[in-house]
Design an enzyme around this catalytic site. Structure first.
Site, mmCIF file in Angstrom:
data_model
loop_
_atom_site.group_PDB
_atom_site.id
_atom_site.type_symbol
_atom_site.label_atom_id
_atom_site.label_comp_id
_atom_site.label_asym_id
_atom_site.label_seq_id
_atom_site.Cartn_x
_atom_site.Cartn_y
_atom_site.Cartn_z
ATOM 1 N N SER A 1 -109.004 -52.298 -186.841
ATOM 2 C CA SER A 1 -109.391 -53.679 -186.587
ATOM 3 C C SER A 1 -110.262 -54.210 -187.719
ATOM 4 C CB SER A 1 -110.080 -53.777 -185.232
ATOM 5 O OG SER A 1 -110.321 -55.113 -184.880
ATOM 6 N N ASP B 1 -108.498 -61.213 -188.680
ATOM 7 C CA ASP B 1 -108.955 -59.886 -189.096
ATOM 8 C C ASP B 1 -107.757 -59.056 -189.560
ATOM 9 O OD1 ASP B 1 -107.816 -59.476 -186.593
ATOM 10 O OD2 ASP B 1 -109.377 -58.136 -185.885
ATOM 11 N N ASP C 1 -105.781 -56.716 -188.532
ATOM 12 C CA ASP C 1 -104.588 -56.539 -187.706
ATOM 13 C C ASP C 1 -104.207 -57.824 -186.983
ATOM 14 O OD1 ASP C 1 -106.855 -56.242 -186.030
ATOM 15 O OD2 ASP C 1 -105.700 -55.122 -184.559
ATOM 16 N N ASP D 1 -105.331 -59.808 -184.707
ATOM 17 C CA ASP D 1 -105.430 -60.107 -183.276
ATOM 18 C C ASP D 1 -106.607 -61.030 -182.979
ATOM 19 O OD1 ASP D 1 -107.431 -58.225 -183.733
ATOM 20 O OD2 ASP D 1 -106.957 -57.000 -181.979
#
Length: 456
Positions: free
Chosen positions: A140, A296, A298, A300
């Site tokens: 993340s 960010d 990834d 999400d």
């Protein structure tokens, strides 16, 4: 330090040359840290610093976790298939392929994305393929020295009790020398490894497009948008989603456009960190942008700055989440898209998020649920609502995550980017900025104080 493990990793030919050399070169202090314990497979999976050793993220700790996951699937779900995605972090592609080959070695058909993809697309793909499980290799928004391994259930949501406890139990019993693995060639030849890409991108983007409620007018399409993927996975899909809705004035921060697991322009690739927006705000001031977005690594979570007078106002996760919720619910109400029995629809948030969420739900006559901290519990609530014949309308959390539909079961920075731009276009037709709309929201529901991004 577990000295026996240290000696084994340093000398045993079971480990590759690079690993043994790395362990041999460790200082006593570093060896102590790397072999003080096994990297724990927790309720969401693995997360840790990269490097050789039992307390690090590497191909062996990933292999052990995947073997345990495979044994859980074979014993509890009679196999099934798996989907794997990965982000731009160092070794993410290596770990993803390793996990795929181990699942294949256990006879489990695995779909592996051919290149990096956002975490929410992994959630979508699990449901798209009817898979028993999903894995995404990501840490993340953590610093560059970290990576992680997150597990998703068959409903596309992150694993929650009791499934996580069962997987942990299987992982804890795995020995490194018991990991089963096929070569890439063997896995493909046996039909146990299939690479995927555009065939999932298209339905995923189509599902996001169906969330749109107000096609932007020419005035809305003229909005200037600065976007940064922060060296992560969001770049292509966010831009495709925006372009498909007619937003053409999108300026991508050039220094942060391409994937780079070293994250060279930021200390932390975290849209909650104002420092991560420095380059984006510089560009925004040069082009006089209306909105500044950053996802960010990834993709999400989404961070947002909005033009407000002569400068840019930072929105907290509560602010952007609630503003988007108000836009969606007000438009769905106007278009007759909310349930006839309003209580059959639900707004879901977490116990640490703004209490304005309850006011928002009450304002539209919807049911309201608070979950434990973490979006995985919002995903779990979506499943429970479905089982009860109820409809999930919207979910958000204070840590910059939100979800506008049930096509995935995790927060989605790709759809949030598009829908916030759509909301900005809608309010622009009324002569309002998103900052103006947020002030109106406070006037409607009351002022809820928070530490950052407080509006006066």
């Amino acid at each position: 330090m577990n000295y026996e493990n240290y000696i084994k990793w340093r000398n045993d030919p079971f480990f590759d040359d690079a690993t043994r050399e790395e362990v041999s070169a460790l200082s006593e202090q570093e060896a102590e840290d790397r072999f003080c314990r096994d990297l724990k497979f927790g309720t969401g999976g693995l997360r840790g610093k990269l490097g050789a050793g039992t307390n690090r993220m590497n191909r062996y700790t990933v292999g052990r976790a995947t073997q345990g996951l495979a044994e859980y699937l074979l014993s509890e779900k009679e196999g099934g298939s798996a989907v794997i995605a990965y982000d731009s972090r160092r070794f993410s592609d290596t770990f993803a392929l390793e996990a795929a080959l181990i699942l294949a070695g256990n006879g489990i058909k695995t779909y592996l994305f051919e290149a990096l993809r956002p975490t929410p697309e992994l959630s979508f793909a699990v449901r798209y393929f009817g898979a028993a499980v999903g894995v995404v290799i990501t840490a993340s928004h953590n610093p560059a020295e970290y990576n992680g391994y997150k597990v998703y259930s068959s409903d596309g949501g992150q694993i929650v009790p009791p499934e996580d406890e069962k997987i942990i139990s299987h992982v804890s019993r795995v020995r490194l020398d018991a990991v089963k693995r096929l070569s890439r060639e063997e896995a493909i030849a046996q039909g146990l490894l299939e690479f995927i890409g555009e065939e999932v991108d298209l339905p995923y983007l189509a599902a996001i497009k169906r969330l749109c409620l107000t096609p932007p007018t020419e005035r809305g399409k003229a909005l200037k948008i600065v976007y940064s993927p922060l060296h992560g996975t969001g770049n292509l899909l966010v831009r495709r989603a925006l372009a498909a809705s007619g937003f053409s004035n999108v300026f991508v921060v050039p220094e942060q456009e391409l994937p780079d697991g070293d994250f060279p322009t930021v200390e932390r690739p975290n849209p909650e960190d104002p420092a991560a927006f420095a380059l984006a705000l510089d560009l925004a001031r040069r082009v006089d942008a209306d909105l500044v977005l950053a996802t960010d690594p990834d993709a999400d979570r989404l961070g947002l700055y909005v033009k407000d007078g002569a400068d840019y106002l930072p929105f907290t996760g509560n602010m952007s989440g609630l503003l988007l919720g108000e836009y969606l619910l007000s438009r769905r109400e106007a278009l007759g898209l909310l349930p006839k029995n309003r209580a059959d629809g639900a707004v879901v948030t977490t116990i640490v998020s703004s209490d304005m969420g309850k006011k928002l739900a009450e304002g539209y006559g919807l049911s309201y649920f608070e979950t434990l901290t973490g979006f995985k519990y919002i995903g779990e609530r979506i499943r429970l609502l479905e089982c009860a014949g109820k409809k999930f309308e919207y979910g958000y959390e204070e840590s910059y995550g939100c979800l506008a539909g049930d096509y995935v079961r995790d927060k989605d920075g790709v759809s949030a980017s598009l829908l916030l731009c759509e909301a900005a276009a809608y309010y622009a037709e009324q002569g309002l900025t998103l900052a103006d709309a947020m002030r109106l929201l406070y006037e409607k529901y009351g002022y809820f104080r928070e530490a950052a991004g407080e509006m006066k």
